[in-house]
Design a protein around this motif. Sequence first.
Motif, mmCIF file in Angstrom:
data_model
loop_
_atom_site.group_PDB
_atom_site.id
_atom_site.type_symbol
_atom_site.label_atom_id
_atom_site.label_comp_id
_atom_site.label_asym_id
_atom_site.label_seq_id
_atom_site.Cartn_x
_atom_site.Cartn_y
_atom_site.Cartn_z
ATOM 1 N N CYS A 125 -18.532 13.277 27.325
ATOM 2 C CA CYS A 125 -19.252 14.533 27.099
ATOM 3 C C CYS A 125 -18.692 15.273 25.888
ATOM 4 N N THR A 126 -17.390 15.401 25.847
ATOM 5 C CA THR A 126 -16.744 16.146 24.765
ATOM 6 C C THR A 126 -16.995 15.475 23.417
ATOM 7 N N ALA A 127 -16.894 14.158 23.374
ATOM 8 C CA ALA A 127 -17.168 13.442 22.121
ATOM 9 C C ALA A 127 -18.615 13.647 21.689
ATOM 10 N N CYS A 128 -19.552 13.494 22.617
ATOM 11 C CA CYS A 128 -20.976 13.655 22.277
ATOM 12 C C CYS A 128 -21.294 15.093 21.871
ATOM 13 N N ILE A 129 -20.710 16.062 22.553
ATOM 14 C CA ILE A 129 -20.941 17.470 22.220
ATOM 15 C C ILE A 129 -20.410 17.774 20.826
ATOM 16 N N THR A 130 -19.248 17.244 20.497
ATOM 17 C CA THR A 130 -18.676 17.467 19.171
ATOM 18 C C THR A 130 -19.592 16.917 18.086
ATOM 19 N N THR B 226 -34.988 26.401 16.189
ATOM 20 C CA THR B 226 -33.573 26.117 16.427
ATOM 21 C C THR B 226 -33.273 26.043 17.918
ATOM 22 N N THR B 227 -33.868 26.929 18.693
ATOM 23 C CA THR B 227 -33.659 26.916 20.142
ATOM 24 C C THR B 227 -34.155 25.607 20.748
ATOM 25 N N TRP B 228 -35.358 25.166 20.339
ATOM 26 C CA TRP B 228 -35.901 23.902 20.848
ATOM 27 C C TRP B 228 -35.068 22.711 20.382
ATOM 28 N N ALA B 229 -34.602 22.765 19.139
ATOM 29 C CA ALA B 229 -33.762 21.674 18.618
ATOM 30 C C ALA B 229 -32.449 21.599 19.389
ATOM 31 N N LEU B 230 -31.861 22.761 19.676
ATOM 32 C CA LEU B 230 -30.620 22.793 20.447
ATOM 33 C C LEU B 230 -30.850 22.274 21.858
ATOM 34 N N ALA C 78 -30.258 17.740 25.713
ATOM 35 C CA ALA C 78 -30.864 16.709 26.558
ATOM 36 C C ALA C 78 -30.475 15.315 26.076
ATOM 37 N N VAL C 79 -30.440 15.115 24.759
ATOM 38 C CA VAL C 79 -30.040 13.810 24.220
ATOM 39 C C VAL C 79 -28.592 13.508 24.589
ATOM 40 N N VAL C 80 -27.703 14.497 24.452
ATOM 41 C CA VAL C 80 -26.305 14.301 24.840
ATOM 42 C C VAL C 80 -26.224 13.965 26.318
ATOM 43 N N PHE C 81 -26.984 14.657 27.134
ATOM 44 C CA PHE C 81 -27.005 14.421 28.576
ATOM 45 C C PHE C 81 -27.376 12.968 28.879
ATOM 46 N N VAL C 82 -28.437 12.481 28.229
ATOM 47 C CA VAL C 82 -28.888 11.104 28.451
ATOM 48 C C VAL C 82 -27.845 10.111 27.940
ATOM 49 N N VAL C 83 -27.294 10.355 26.755
ATOM 50 C CA VAL C 83 -26.284 9.449 26.186
ATOM 51 C C VAL C 83 -25.070 9.355 27.101
ATOM 52 N N VAL C 84 -24.624 10.480 27.633
ATOM 53 C CA VAL C 84 -23.461 10.471 28.538
ATOM 54 C C VAL C 84 -23.759 9.605 29.755
ATOM 55 N N TYR C 85 -24.931 9.786 30.365
ATOM 56 C CA TYR C 85 -25.257 8.984 31.542
ATOM 57 C C TYR C 85 -25.430 7.511 31.205
ATOM 58 N N VAL C 86 -25.951 7.193 30.023
ATOM 59 C CA VAL C 86 -26.084 5.794 29.620
ATOM 60 C C VAL C 86 -24.709 5.168 29.425
ATOM 61 N N VAL C 87 -23.805 5.884 28.768
ATOM 62 C CA VAL C 87 -22.441 5.365 28.555
ATOM 63 C C VAL C 87 -21.741 5.160 29.900
ATOM 64 N N LEU C 88 -21.874 6.126 30.818
ATOM 65 C CA LEU C 88 -21.254 5.979 32.140
ATOM 66 C C LEU C 88 -21.863 4.799 32.893
ATOM 67 N N TRP C 89 -23.189 4.613 32.781
ATOM 68 C CA TRP C 89 -23.848 3.484 33.433
ATOM 69 C C TRP C 89 -23.343 2.166 32.853
ATOM 70 N N LEU C 90 -23.221 2.090 31.530
ATOM 71 C CA LEU C 90 -22.716 0.868 30.901
ATOM 72 C C LEU C 90 -21.291 0.565 31.357
ATOM 73 N N PRO D 214 -16.301 22.362 22.350
ATOM 74 C CA PRO D 214 -16.680 21.084 22.972
ATOM 75 C C PRO D 214 -15.951 20.776 24.279
ATOM 76 N N PRO D 215 -14.610 20.952 24.347
ATOM 77 C CA PRO D 215 -13.984 20.663 25.645
ATOM 78 C C PRO D 215 -14.381 21.646 26.747
ATOM 79 N N ILE D 216 -14.639 22.892 26.379
ATOM 80 C CA ILE D 216 -15.070 23.860 27.404
ATOM 81 C C ILE D 216 -16.449 23.483 27.922
ATOM 82 N N PHE D 217 -17.384 23.180 26.996
ATOM 83 C CA PHE D 217 -18.716 22.752 27.433
ATOM 84 C C PHE D 217 -18.643 21.426 28.182
ATOM 85 N N GLY D 218 -17.780 20.523 27.743
ATOM 86 C CA GLY D 218 -17.599 19.246 28.434
ATOM 87 C C GLY D 218 -17.091 19.443 29.854
#
Length: 150
Positions: A17-22, A101-105, A110-122, A46-50
Amino acid sequence: MKNRKDFFEPIIAFMVCTACITIMEGIVGMLFFPDQEMGYEAFFSPPIFGFCSVLFGFVTHSKKELSVKQVLVRRGVHLLLIEGLVLGVNYAAGAIFNPLTTWALAAAIAVVFVVVYVVLWLNDRRSAILFNENLKRYQQKIMEAEKAPD
């Protein structure tokens, strides 16, 4: 083995999470705020959000087996909590974005969320494959030992 997985899973999720957020903060910042300079305190976000993201992840845990629908609903709630946290913290800090900007953020979150779950699944998939290979070898040893004459 289960206790070890229960201990390391949130730590792995935090690191991913922290890596993806950064990375996401860097990309969004370069695209929408290229002239803005930040101080060293920016390294703490990033670590706080992670950490908060992993903490919010406990809404997906259950002692009983969940159906696919229940898992998806809980993951949706998890994503909404994270979206609310990030957008809320930005709003509380005085960062007012235009709608694009709000929609992009929100999309980046959401992309970070999906990437984190994909990495954990892998990672879980790799562990399961390794476990199954070791189990097959162990079963072959047992069968060979049973066939061997005494």
